[in-house]
Motif scaffolding. Structure first.
Motif, mmCIF file in Angstrom:
data_model
loop_
_atom_site.group_PDB
_atom_site.id
_atom_site.type_symbol
_atom_site.label_atom_id
_atom_site.label_comp_id
_atom_site.label_asym_id
_atom_site.label_seq_id
_atom_site.Cartn_x
_atom_site.Cartn_y
_atom_site.Cartn_z
ATOM 1 N N LYS A 213 39.066 38.652 49.493
ATOM 2 C CA LYS A 213 37.715 38.625 48.910
ATOM 3 C C LYS A 213 37.720 39.254 47.525
ATOM 4 O O LYS A 213 37.007 38.800 46.619
ATOM 5 C CB LYS A 213 36.738 39.366 49.826
ATOM 6 C CG LYS A 213 36.404 38.606 51.099
ATOM 7 C CD LYS A 213 35.439 39.386 51.977
ATOM 8 C CE LYS A 213 35.147 38.629 53.266
ATOM 9 N NZ LYS A 213 34.229 39.397 54.164
ATOM 10 N N ASP A 214 38.527 40.314 47.352
ATOM 11 C CA ASP A 214 38.629 40.968 46.046
ATOM 12 C C ASP A 214 39.524 40.203 45.085
ATOM 13 O O ASP A 214 39.438 40.398 43.866
ATOM 14 C CB ASP A 214 39.196 42.388 46.210
ATOM 15 C CG ASP A 214 38.149 43.391 46.624
ATOM 16 O OD1 ASP A 214 36.978 42.986 46.805
ATOM 17 O OD2 ASP A 214 38.480 44.587 46.771
ATOM 18 N N ASN A 215 40.390 39.366 45.623
ATOM 19 C CA ASN A 215 41.365 38.633 44.796
ATOM 20 C C ASN A 215 41.356 37.159 45.181
ATOM 21 O O ASN A 215 42.288 36.657 45.817
ATOM 22 C CB ASN A 215 42.770 39.217 44.990
ATOM 23 C CG ASN A 215 42.870 40.668 44.569
ATOM 24 O OD1 ASN A 215 43.176 40.985 43.433
ATOM 25 N ND2 ASN A 215 42.599 41.558 45.519
ATOM 26 N N PRO A 216 40.305 36.434 44.812
ATOM 27 C CA PRO A 216 40.164 35.040 45.242
ATOM 28 C C PRO A 216 41.235 34.101 44.686
ATOM 29 O O PRO A 216 41.346 32.965 45.156
ATOM 30 C CB PRO A 216 38.773 34.661 44.712
ATOM 31 C CG PRO A 216 38.508 35.617 43.597
ATOM 32 C CD PRO A 216 39.167 36.892 43.999
ATOM 33 N N ASP A 217 42.009 34.576 43.716
ATOM 34 C CA ASP A 217 43.074 33.738 43.152
ATOM 35 C C ASP A 217 44.368 33.813 43.952
ATOM 36 O O ASP A 217 45.352 33.139 43.625
ATOM 37 C CB ASP A 217 43.347 34.137 41.699
ATOM 38 C CG ASP A 217 43.721 35.608 41.557
ATOM 39 O OD1 ASP A 217 43.208 36.417 42.354
ATOM 40 O OD2 ASP A 217 44.507 35.945 40.655
ATOM 41 N N ILE A 218 44.392 34.645 45.009
ATOM 42 C CA ILE A 218 45.579 34.789 45.845
ATOM 43 C C ILE A 218 45.221 34.458 47.288
ATOM 44 O O ILE A 218 44.243 34.968 47.825
ATOM 45 C CB ILE A 218 46.151 36.219 45.769
ATOM 46 C CG1 ILE A 218 46.568 36.553 44.327
ATOM 47 C CG2 ILE A 218 47.344 36.372 46.716
ATOM 48 C CD1 ILE A 218 47.011 37.993 44.141
ATOM 49 N N GLU A 219 46.019 33.606 47.901
ATOM 50 C CA GLU A 219 45.802 33.252 49.296
ATOM 51 C C GLU A 219 47.025 33.665 50.115
ATOM 52 O O GLU A 219 48.157 33.281 49.792
ATOM 53 C CB GLU A 219 45.557 31.754 49.454
ATOM 54 C CG GLU A 219 45.222 31.366 50.884
ATOM 55 C CD GLU A 219 44.759 29.920 51.013
ATOM 56 O OE1 GLU A 219 44.787 29.407 52.137
ATOM 57 O OE2 GLU A 219 44.381 29.318 49.990
ATOM 58 N N ILE A 220 46.796 34.435 51.162
ATOM 59 C CA ILE A 220 47.883 34.927 52.005
ATOM 60 C C ILE A 220 47.938 34.109 53.290
ATOM 61 O O ILE A 220 46.961 34.028 54.039
ATOM 62 C CB ILE A 220 47.684 36.418 52.351
ATOM 63 C CG1 ILE A 220 47.699 37.263 51.074
ATOM 64 C CG2 ILE A 220 48.770 36.902 53.309
ATOM 65 C CD1 ILE A 220 47.401 38.729 51.307
#
Length: 430
Positions: free
Chosen positions: A52-59
């Motif tokens: 949510k804080d880093n929408p450019d990264i998907e884990i």
């Protein structure tokens, strides 16, 4: 009208292209962990909050079986250029991972790029994260064994101080006297419970290693196991544990679940186990299923030096043969590691001590009970020897199962158990 629909279709296509570009802009990272139970729940929550804080990264996270299966899968996958971009790892297993070429080291500049430095971590943790002078993992926590205690039973035996903590426990003679007093006052109940039965000797190893280290003993050095006077210190440590069972102060051949149940049911005044059982106690207390007040402190100093066995969950990057981690994925992995470290107060609710000192030294952690009551052990933590045969799910744990555990239960004398442990592990080093 036909022209209008054509314009609408064109606009829709552009919009879809825009959405596609936004989706493609996300950096996808593959994550493996071995975290089950409460640890797994907490890590999943941290991953969700991070995204949510880093929408450019998907884990893309996968949880695998803990122990030997996990480390074997990591090793075999890395050898063929497969596997995750980042994974959880026990610091105690780093030497094995390094020896097989499975792990990629971190550089100082990589850590600095996300605001992490050596000074952010406890010295013992930071040292355990290094092999041959290189950093192979970034610590997340310090998890150790602690002494859980029933305040009501200790107070009844005159062993609870005004601060609500045990008193008069330092020194083996004093601790033994306390165990006797608790047994005598307990109406047939035990003073202490610990996991000293099947299926493994992991708990026996952790307590043994604690008592060996408190004597200034060294389990392994320069390729020699229990060399010199360390053999006698090891025997002394194991004899101390065996005496607790022989005197009837704790039960023999107790399984892991049973050792916990003895304490939570009030049938054992104290319990030695890992900090990972703190959530168990917290949840039972919230549900009014304990029936007594409880606390947890570092294992008392029974010999000359304060010391407690410890390990650490950490983050590592596999050394994938022919498929090195791409720069954009490395940046995303480092960002993830740093964010979780800096938000590890939520991880601490699992009982762990955050490795990232700004969190451990924060007001929020100081009010977190009982963690704050045993946080001092982070400065006296002793990690397993840096060796391919020690650490979780290792030959050292097997030796504890085969020799030390029977000695604790009176099925073998401590001297023979220690000598056989030494011989078996020395052979394993050949």
């Amino acid at each position: 009208m036909k022209g209008l629909w054509k314009n609408v279709a064109a606009a829709s296509a552009l919009a879809l292209l825009g959405l596609g570009s936004a989706a493609e802009a996300k950096t996808q990272i593959v994550w493996w962990d071995f975290l089950a139970g409460g640890d797994g729940v907490r890590m999943k929550a941290l991953i969700s909050a991070f995204q949510k804080d880093n929408p450019d990264i998907e884990i893309n996270a996968t949880t695998l079986e803990w122990g030997v299966p996990f480390y074997t899968k990591v090793q075999t996958s890395a050898a063929i250029g497969q596997g995750p971009d980042v994974m959880t790892y026990h610091l105690s297993r780093l030497p094995l991972g390094v020896s097989t070429g499975t792990l990629r080291p971190f550089t100082d500049d990589e850590l600095k790029s996300v605001g992490l430095t050596k000074d952010d971590y406890f010295a013992s943790d930071w040292d355990a994260a290094h092999v041959d002078g290189k950093l192979y993992a970034v610590p997340l926590d310090i998890h150790s064994i602690v002494l859980y205690y029933n305040k009501d039973l200790l107070k009844k035996a005159g062993l609870l101080g005004d601060d609500g903590k045990p008193k008069g426990f330092d020194g083996l003679d004093n601790f033994n006297a306390a165990l006797k007093a608790l047994t005598d006052a307990g109406s047939g109940h035990y003073a202490l419970s610990m996991h000293n039965g099947q299926p493994d000797g992991s708990s026996v190893w952790r307590i043994f290693y604690t008592l060996l280290s408190q004597q200034g003993g060294t389990f392994m050095k320069d390729g020699k196991v229990l060399d010199g006077d360390n053999l006698g210190k090891a025997e002394k440590a194991l004899n101390a544990m065996a005496n607790w069972a022989a005197q009837g102060w704790m039960p023999k051949n107790t399984t892991y679940p049973s050792s916990i149940a003895l304490f939570t049911s009030g049938k054992a005044a104290m319990h030695i186990n890992g900090v990972w059982e703190v959530p168990t106690m917290v949840d039972l207390a919230k549900q009014n299923k304990l029936g007594f007040e409880w606390g947890a402190i570092p294992v008392p100093t029974l010999f000359e030096h304060p010391a407690t066995w410890a390990d650490s969950h950490a983050f590592a990057i596999p050394n994938r043969k022919g498929n090195d981690i791409a720069p954009d994925k490395l940046k995303a992995v480092l960002t993830t590691i740093a964010w979780i470290n800096k938000h590890s107060i939520d991880w601490a609710s699992a009982g762990h001590i955050p490795a990232y000192k700004p969190v451990t030294e924060s007001p929020a952690f100081e009010t977190l009970k009982p963690n704050a009551d045993y946080s001092a052990l982070a400065k006296t933590a002793v990690f397993d020897p840096k060796s391919t045969i020690t650490g979780v799910a290792s030959p050292a744990y097997d030796a504890a199962t085969n020799f030390m555990e029977p000695a604790v239960n009176g099925q073998m004398d401590a001297k023979s158990a220690i000598e056989q442990t030494r011989d078996e592990l020395q052979n394993a080093l050949q």
